[in-house]
Design a protein around this motif. Sequence first.
Motif, PDB file in Angstrom:
ATOM      1  N   UNK A  35     -26.878   8.042 -19.136  1.00 52.24           N
ATOM      2  CA  UNK A  35     -25.489   8.446 -19.197  1.00 52.24           C
ATOM      3  C   UNK A  35     -25.656   9.134 -17.743  1.00 52.24           C
ATOM      4  N   UNK A  36     -24.960   8.404 -16.735  1.00 51.57           N
ATOM      5  CA  UNK A  36     -24.778   8.329 -15.728  1.00 51.57           C
ATOM      6  C   UNK A  36     -23.400   9.081 -15.779  1.00 51.57           C
ATOM      7  N   UNK A  37     -23.042  10.811 -15.959  1.00 50.27           N
ATOM      8  CA  UNK A  37     -21.557  11.140 -16.320  1.00 50.27           C
ATOM      9  C   UNK A  37     -20.959  10.752 -14.824  1.00 50.27           C
ATOM     10  N   UNK A  38     -21.231  11.278 -13.621  1.00 48.27           N
ATOM     11  CA  UNK A  38     -19.867  11.042 -12.653  1.00 48.27           C
ATOM     12  C   UNK A  38     -19.734   9.753 -12.477  1.00 48.27           C
ATOM     13  N   UNK A  39     -20.645   8.674 -12.880  1.00 51.57           N
ATOM     14  CA  UNK A  39     -20.668   7.622 -12.136  1.00 51.57           C
ATOM     15  C   UNK A  39     -19.903   6.907 -13.336  1.00 51.57           C
ATOM     16  N   UNK A  40     -19.952   7.138 -14.282  1.00 48.09           N
ATOM     17  CA  UNK A  40     -19.712   7.019 -15.589  1.00 48.09           C
ATOM     18  C   UNK A  40     -17.668   7.482 -15.866  1.00 48.09           C
ATOM     19  N   UNK A  41     -17.921   8.501 -15.676  1.00 48.57           N
ATOM     20  CA  UNK A  41     -16.340   8.565 -15.746  1.00 48.57           C
ATOM     21  C   UNK A  41     -15.212   8.790 -14.319  1.00 48.57           C
ATOM     22  N   UNK A  42     -16.470   8.372 -13.160  1.00 45.05           N
ATOM     23  CA  UNK A  42     -16.097   7.780 -12.269  1.00 45.05           C
ATOM     24  C   UNK A  42     -15.014   6.249 -12.664  1.00 45.05           C
ATOM     25  N   UNK A  43     -15.575   5.499 -12.622  1.00 42.82           N
ATOM     26  CA  UNK A  43     -15.051   4.440 -13.237  1.00 42.82           C
ATOM     27  C   UNK A  43     -14.368   4.531 -14.549  1.00 42.82           C
ATOM     28  N   UNK A  44     -14.424   5.320 -15.322  1.00 38.19           N
ATOM     29  CA  UNK A  44     -13.175   5.947 -15.929  1.00 38.19           C
ATOM     30  C   UNK A  44     -11.707   6.018 -16.149  1.00 38.19           C
ATOM     31  N   UNK A  45     -11.956   6.547 -14.448  1.00 42.28           N
ATOM     32  CA  UNK A  45     -10.505   6.852 -14.328  1.00 42.28           C
ATOM     33  C   UNK A  45     -10.515   6.498 -12.980  1.00 42.28           C
ATOM     34  N   UNK A  46     -10.555   5.484 -12.138  1.00 38.24           N
ATOM     35  CA  UNK A  46     -10.402   3.950 -11.697  1.00 38.24           C
ATOM     36  C   UNK A  46      -9.382   3.632 -12.642  1.00 38.24           C
ATOM     37  N   UNK A  47     -10.022   3.484 -13.952  1.00 39.93           N
ATOM     38  CA  UNK A  47      -9.283   1.929 -14.963  1.00 39.93           C
ATOM     39  C   UNK A  47      -7.937   3.502 -15.439  1.00 39.93           C
ATOM     40  N   UNK A  48      -8.146   4.056 -15.434  1.00 42.54           N
ATOM     41  CA  UNK A  48      -7.171   4.874 -16.169  1.00 42.54           C
ATOM     42  C   UNK A  48      -5.548   5.340 -14.833  1.00 42.54           C
ATOM     43  N   UNK A  49      -6.553   4.976 -13.514  1.00 42.62           N
ATOM     44  CA  UNK A  49      -5.519   5.332 -12.118  1.00 42.62           C
ATOM     45  C   UNK A  49      -4.702   4.074 -12.565  1.00 42.62           C
ATOM     46  N   UNK A  50      -5.336   2.896 -13.021  1.00 46.85           N
ATOM     47  CA  UNK A  50      -4.825   1.214 -12.759  1.00 46.85           C
ATOM     48  C   UNK A  50      -3.834   0.933 -13.813  1.00 46.85           C
ATOM     49  N   UNK A  51      -4.467   1.365 -15.061  1.00 46.33           N
ATOM     50  CA  UNK A  51      -3.397   1.563 -16.037  1.00 46.33           C
ATOM     51  C   UNK A  51      -2.214   2.377 -15.629  1.00 46.33           C
ATOM     52  N   UNK A  52      -2.043   3.131 -14.918  1.00 46.54           N
ATOM     53  CA  UNK A  52      -0.609   4.310 -14.890  1.00 46.54           C
ATOM     54  C   UNK A  52      -0.464   5.111 -15.668  1.00 46.54           C
ATOM     55  N   UNK A  53      -2.178   6.253 -15.461  1.00 45.35           N
ATOM     56  CA  UNK A  53      -1.861   7.619 -16.910  1.00 45.35           C
ATOM     57  C   UNK A  53      -0.864   8.321 -16.117  1.00 45.35           C
ATOM     58  N   UNK A  54      -0.656   9.322 -17.064  1.00 46.05           N
ATOM     59  CA  UNK A  54       0.468  10.698 -16.416  1.00 46.05           C
ATOM     60  C   UNK A  54      -0.065  11.862 -15.135  1.00 46.05           C
ATOM     61  N   UNK A  55      -1.575  10.869 -15.061  1.00 39.06           N
ATOM     62  CA  UNK A  55      -1.763  11.740 -14.182  1.00 39.06           C
ATOM     63  C   UNK A  55      -2.373  10.933 -12.407  1.00 39.06           C
ATOM     64  N   UNK A  56      -1.680   9.796 -12.689  1.00 40.85           N
ATOM     65  CA  UNK A  56      -2.197   8.938 -11.419  1.00 40.85           C
ATOM     66  C   UNK A  56      -0.519   7.456 -11.150  1.00 40.85           C
ATOM     67  N   UNK A  57       0.328   8.859 -11.579  1.00 41.46           N
ATOM     68  CA  UNK A  57       1.597   8.512 -11.522  1.00 41.46           C
ATOM     69  C   UNK A  57       2.140   8.779 -10.136  1.00 41.46           C
ATOM     70  N   UNK A  58       2.601   8.507  -8.580  1.00 43.03           N
ATOM     71  CA  UNK A  58       2.864   8.825  -8.177  1.00 43.03           C
ATOM     72  C   UNK A  58       4.030   9.396  -7.716  1.00 43.03           C
ATOM     73  N   UNK A  59       4.120  10.560  -7.277  1.00 41.55           N
ATOM     74  CA  UNK A  59       5.506  11.396  -7.254  1.00 41.55           C
ATOM     75  C   UNK A  59       7.057  10.434  -6.720  1.00 41.55           C
ATOM     76  N   UNK A  60       7.937  10.702  -6.749  1.00 42.64           N
ATOM     77  CA  UNK A  60       8.933  10.045  -6.338  1.00 42.64           C
ATOM     78  C   UNK A  60       9.234  10.798  -5.421  1.00 42.64           C
ATOM     79  N   UNK A  61      10.375   9.964  -4.376  1.00 46.44           N
ATOM     80  CA  UNK A  61      11.079  10.704  -3.152  1.00 46.44           C
ATOM     81  C   UNK A  61      11.893  12.300  -3.849  1.00 46.44           C
ATOM     82  N   UNK A  62      11.772  11.704  -3.611  1.00 43.52           N
ATOM     83  CA  UNK A  62      13.269  12.896  -4.310  1.00 43.52           C
ATOM     84  C   UNK A  62      12.294  14.564  -5.016  1.00 43.52           C
TER      85      UNK A  62
END
Length: 272
Positions: free
Chosen positions: A8-35
């Motif tokens: 297992x290539x941990x770096x590239x595996x986790x890189x892909x996992x975080x791409x997937x989490x960001x696309x799924x709108x996880x808590x740490x991938x939710x952009x701050x609002x204008x306010x």
Amino acid sequence: MPDAVQQIDVFHYNQAAWDQQARADCEWSRPVDAAAIAEARQGRVLARLTPDPLPAGWLDDARDLDILCLASGGGQQGPLLAAAGARVTVLDASAEQLARDREVAEREGLALRLEQGDMRDLSRFADASFDCVFHPISNLYVTDVAPVWRECHRVLRPGGRLLASFYNPAVFVADRDPALLEQGLIRPRFATPYSDLEHLSEAELEAKRTRGEALVFGHGLGELLGGQTAAGFLIAGFHEAWQPRPRFLIERYLPAFMATWAIRPVCIPSAA
């Protein structure tokens, strides 16, 4: 350790996992609002290391500072610090996480330098490039945190600060069997430092990979705190925070998060 795990290539595996989490709108991938950006533009440092605000004195004013947001893409910390007046560089392994920062920067007219890379290798940055490294919980995604601390020390200017957070190692100790949770029982199963690759069974690891979840490593305090001092830092502040939405029973009984304010000392020449 099974051969399949060793490959297992941990770096590239986790890189892909975080791409997937960001696309799924996880808590740490939710952009701050204008306010939030508007509030930050009033000079308030709203960026967070843990679910609660930064302790007083850790980073009260970000104006005119060169800040590296390390492994903290997702459209949150970097844009908030830039809006508060800092010159911000964001480095993250995930292109999708960086895309969230770009989204906020374009929406709000913020200047952000976005870099894709490994938190353990900051060789693209010169020595003494930054006044502050802002490193919210992310070092659990690498097997060895020592290179992270060494690189942070190198790229900080003398007197610069490393603001970092991580999980309390005790969070990783308990068995996560849902049946135990229903009974209100905490049963120790894993020794520290914890590693998905070392401690999970082959079936558990395969199930985690099938779900696309990132691999995690619960480093011990010797690595998290002692590792910073070994890299040359002086720890000026320590903070604990509770998990507002406990996922595991043990998180109801101890603070799940820890954060440190560490300083790269200013070298004072000895007297002749």
